[in-house]
Design an enzyme around this catalytic site. Structure first.
Site, PDB file in Angstrom:
ATOM      1  CB  CYS A 120     -47.170 -17.676 -82.951  1.00  0.00           C
ATOM      2  SG  CYS A 120     -48.725 -17.847 -82.069  1.00  0.00           S
ATOM      3  CG  LEU A 121     -45.839 -15.822 -77.155  1.00  0.00           C
ATOM      4  CD1 LEU A 121     -46.334 -15.077 -75.927  1.00  0.00           C
ATOM      5  CD2 LEU A 121     -44.331 -15.957 -77.126  1.00  0.00           C
ATOM      6  CG  HIS A 162     -49.554 -12.693 -84.778  1.00  0.00           C
ATOM      7  ND1 HIS A 162     -48.670 -13.569 -85.373  1.00  0.00           N
ATOM      8  CD2 HIS A 162     -49.879 -13.256 -83.590  1.00  0.00           C
ATOM      9  CE1 HIS A 162     -48.500 -14.628 -84.575  1.00  0.00           C
ATOM     10  NE2 HIS A 162     -49.210 -14.454 -83.486  1.00  0.00           N
ATOM     11  CG  HIS A 166     -53.759 -15.448 -81.928  1.00  0.00           C
ATOM     12  ND1 HIS A 166     -53.613 -16.817 -82.047  1.00  0.00           N
ATOM     13  CD2 HIS A 166     -52.500 -14.944 -81.841  1.00  0.00           C
ATOM     14  CE1 HIS A 166     -52.311 -17.123 -82.034  1.00  0.00           C
ATOM     15  NE2 HIS A 166     -51.617 -16.006 -81.925  1.00  0.00           N
TER      16      HIS A 166
END
Length: 208
Positions: A120-121, A162, A166
């Site tokens: 994940c960034l 994912h 968020h």
């Protein structure tokens, strides 16, 4: 079989970077622990140039960070929206954005859980195994407010799940055990600087 789908529709050819990115500016990526990542985002209610500009910025920011998807709260904006440029397991590329995404519940009988690597960034440098269904269907709108349904399998299904997590205020660490979460945060401590150095090089290369 088409090799690229844009907004869920097959296209004959597509550039390496979505054209949206050319109009965008790089934004700072939020990190785990920042409040905006840990609460559900607001529905998008206004469609227009501001939303389009945010999408442009998100595409460029995602490319600079070598991501496959990016949600608005990952650039500090409390809105239900994400962009993606992600392959599935058959090598087909999927590019697009989705506003006010809702992940459809799948029949448990018809789905397989795949336990595969996920990063994940907003958790820079950490990669952990996270179980996700091998198929995902997300309903929402495009930036003009038109209805949109995006389906994905394999790695692209993982991306859709994912990113929808968020906008609902969850990061993938929330799906891990306490011990695994500690391991992930240790990886961040070890690799964060290296990740940021890579992003700086990429940002310079993209000429922004």
């Amino acid at each position: 079989m088409p090799s690229v789908f844009v907004q869920g529709r097959p296209v004959d050819s597509y550039p390496p970077l979505a054209p949206d990115a050319r109009r965008g500016s790089v934004r700072r990526i939020t990190e785990v622990g920042e409040g905006v990542l840990h609460k559900p985002c607001r529905d998008v209610t206004e469609f227009g140039p501001d939303l389009a500009a945010l999408i442009d910025d998100m595409f460029l920011t995602m490319y600079v960070a070598d991501g496959a998807g990016l949600a608005a709260n990952q650039v500090g904006v409390d809105l239900r929206l994400f962009v993606y440029d992600c392959p599935d397991d058959d090598g087909v590329r999927h590019v697009g954005h989705i506003v006010n995404p809702v992940l459809e519940p799948l029949d448990p009988a018809g789905r397989r859980l795949l336990d595969e690597n996920e990063g994940c960034l907003s958790v820079p440098g950490a990669v952990m195994d996270v179980p996700r269904p091998d198929r995902a269907v997300v309903r929402g709108l495009d930036k003009d407010g038109e209805p949109l349904v995006i389906e994905g399998t394999g790695y692209f299904a993982r991306c859709l799940a994912h990113e929808t997590d968020h906008v609902n205020g969850h990061v993938y660490l929330d799906r891990l055990s306490k011990r695994e979460r500690k391991d992930a945060l240790r990886q961040v401590a070890d690799r964060r600087e290296e990740v940021f150095a890579r992003r700086a090089v990429k940002e310079a290369a993209l000429g922004k």
